[in-house]
Design an enzyme around this catalytic site. Structure first.
Site, PDB file in Angstrom:
ATOM      1  N   ASP A   1       0.947  -1.263  -0.071  1.00 34.16           N
ATOM      2  CA  ASP A   1      -0.158  -0.130  -0.079  1.00 34.16           C
ATOM      3  C   ASP A   1       0.959   1.184   0.094  1.00 34.16           C
ATOM      4  O   ASP A   1       1.903   1.232  -0.630  1.00 34.16           O
ATOM      5  CB  ASP A   1      -0.933  -0.005   1.318  1.00 34.16           C
ATOM      6  CG  ASP A   1      -2.401   0.418   0.760  1.00 34.16           C
ATOM      7  OD1 ASP A   1      -2.325   1.890   0.547  1.00 34.16           O
ATOM      8  OD2 ASP A   1      -3.309  -0.181   0.713  1.00 34.16           O
TER       9      ASP A   1
ATOM     10  N   HIS B   1      -3.534   5.947   3.462  1.00 34.50           N
ATOM     11  CA  HIS B   1      -4.355   4.609   2.904  1.00 34.50           C
ATOM     12  C   HIS B   1      -3.782   3.266   3.528  1.00 34.50           C
ATOM     13  O   HIS B   1      -4.520   2.603   3.968  1.00 34.50           O
ATOM     14  CB  HIS B   1      -4.191   4.651   1.608  1.00 34.50           C
ATOM     15  CG  HIS B   1      -5.152   3.596   0.689  1.00 34.50           C
ATOM     16  ND1 HIS B   1      -4.637   2.442   0.324  1.00 34.50           N
ATOM     17  CD2 HIS B   1      -6.633   3.717   0.714  1.00 34.50           C
ATOM     18  CE1 HIS B   1      -5.585   1.861  -0.006  1.00 34.50           C
ATOM     19  NE2 HIS B   1      -6.804   2.500   0.061  1.00 34.50           N
TER      20      HIS B   1
ATOM     21  N   SER C   1     -11.474  -1.057  -1.379  1.00 37.16           N
ATOM     22  CA  SER C   1     -10.206  -1.113  -0.438  1.00 37.16           C
ATOM     23  C   SER C   1     -10.460  -1.711   0.922  1.00 37.16           C
ATOM     24  O   SER C   1     -10.001  -2.795   1.323  1.00 37.16           O
ATOM     25  CB  SER C   1      -9.476   0.089  -0.523  1.00 37.16           C
ATOM     26  OG  SER C   1      -8.679   0.254  -1.178  1.00 37.16           O
TER      27      SER C   1
END
Length: 435
Positions: A81, A116, A288
């Site tokens: 990520d 994120h 996600s």
């Protein structure tokens, strides 16, 4: 959905819903926007405790019931990520940081926000914080560990342009897969995607599978913008990868979630609560977080039943899915919504029903040591009779073999005589030895 240009067109799996609600994100072609991250800030509820705010999503996958059997201990999940903040209170002590395959995209000295990646890691393996860890975010597998490998950038980073155009980063994701697979990850989660498959990524996934790693990825968030069936997203659409769609609170496909035949399972993906870096908390929508939920459930199963292969772990989650489509499968939500407690029960049955205890041994099948074959019945009379037949057959075979050997030798001798007559006679038929 945002589609990037360049050698690695990684598309954002940010939900169209979140994009419309949060225009400050600034998504536009050429910008890397990972799946569904909102601005750092307090969790919803005007000061309500974060733990209370996330209860609905944990109950949706039946995580509290599953924790009586497994909490993911002993399993490492590779989170490929934007990077994970190891100092985040809800992840403290659970994060190991691997390489940064985006290094050089941002200017020297720039510190990535790790928004994120921290959010995704907390959904998988957050263990809470505060007194008795009773506050903050608790993930699906709170005892699991995270291996953070940075392979993409958050959308506000200055290096987004170079990352998407410089060939140095063309195989960042593939390199991350290989690193995680060879450094202890039993599961890899990739809440990212691209509309263009690459051979390098496919080869890296094959390597991960050869190491016994289960790979989970988000299906994508172009569902509200495309036709009836959306384009395939990679790595989610590669064979062997568990592609995850997003569901809303009512158990239906979230409007933004991709729908195509790559979808295997679904999980909560609307207004999901998670931890951010620096003590912040986020709320986001997208495939996600849905992928992170499934990766967390897989960690619970692998912890409780380490002898199961990745394919068996996937089978356990599929066969036990809740809210199954009427036809058994749908490109909207796959085989249904992942259910942690039910998946553990299904995994237990698979572990018990494996015909040979050692069948799942070895790297490809998740470890274990095969035991000796147990003789449960021995028919001495039949064995003796079959032994006599076998001996007679063997004697006949040896006799035939001896005769064949004699004929072959004589035949070879005849050929030698013809050959000795000189080149002009080599075309004559062999009449066999004289006398």
């Amino acid at each position: 959905m945002v589609v990037l240009t360049g050698p690695v067109p990684v598309h954002a799996t940010l939900a169209a819903l979140a994009m419309a609600a949060l225009p400050w994100l600034g998504g536009h072609p050429g910008t890397a926007v990972p799946a569904g991250v909102s601005r750092p800030g307090p969790a919803p509820g005007a000061g309500a405790p974060v733990r209370a705010a996330e209860q609905a999503q944990l109950k949706a996958v039946d995580a509290p019931a599953a924790w009586r059997v497994s909490q993911g201990r002993g399993v490492t999940v590779g989170v490929l990520d934007t990077g994970v903040d190891p100092g985040a209170a809800d992840l403290s002590g659970s994060v190991r940081t691997g390489p940064d395959y985006t290094l050089g995209a941002d200017p020297a000295g720039y510190r990535p926000p790790q928004l994120h990646g921290t959010f995704i890691a907390s959904i998988i393996a957050g263990h809470g914080s505060g007194p008795g860890r009773g506050g903050g975010v608790i993930g699906v597998a709170p005892a699991a560990r995270v291996l953070s490998v940075r392979v993409i950038l958050d959308d506000q980073e200055p290096g987004v342009g170079p990352y998407n155009t410089d060939t140095r980063f063309a195989d960042a994701i593939g390199r991350g897969i290989r690193y995680a697979a060879s450094h202890g990850a039993g599961i890899i989660n990739m809440s990212l995607g691209s509309v263009e498959p690459t051979r390098a990524m496919q080869a890296a996934l094959a390597y991960a599978v050869s190491r016994g790693v289960l790979v989970v990825a988000s299906a994508g968030n172009s569902g509200a913008q495309g036709p009836a069936y959306t384009p395939y997203s990679y790595p989610a659409s590669f064979a062997g990868v568990v592609s995850v769609a997003a569901m809303n609170d009512a158990g239906a496909r979230a409007p933004f979630s991709d729908r195509n035949s790559s979808v295997v399972l679904s999980a909560p993906g609307v207004a999901v609560v998670g931890a951010g870096p620096g003590g912040t908390y986020l709320q986001a929508s997208g495939t996600s977080p849905a992928s992170a939920f499934v990766a967390g459930v897989a960690a619970l199963v692998r912890s409780a039943y380490p002898g199961l292969s990745p394919a068996q772990v996937q089978q356990a989650m599929i066969s036990s899915a809740a809210r199954r489509p009427a036809a058994g499968y749908s490109p909207d939500t796959g085989f249904g919504e992942v259910d942690a407690a039910a998946a553990l029960r299904a995994a237990g049955r698979l572990a018990r029903d494996t015909p040979v205890a050692g069948l799942a041994a070895g790297r490809h099948f998740g470890g274990g040591t095969p035991g000796p074959i147990q003789v449960t019945h021995r028919d001495e009379t039949r064995i003796a009779a079959l032994g006599g037949i076998g001996a007679a057959g063997a004697a006949g075979f040896l006799a035939a073999l001896a005769a064949f050997a004699v004929l072959t030798v004589r035949r070879l001798r005849g050929r030698r005589r013809v050959a000795d007559q000189g080149p002009a006679d080599l075309g004559q038929p062999d009449q066999g030895p004289a006398g």
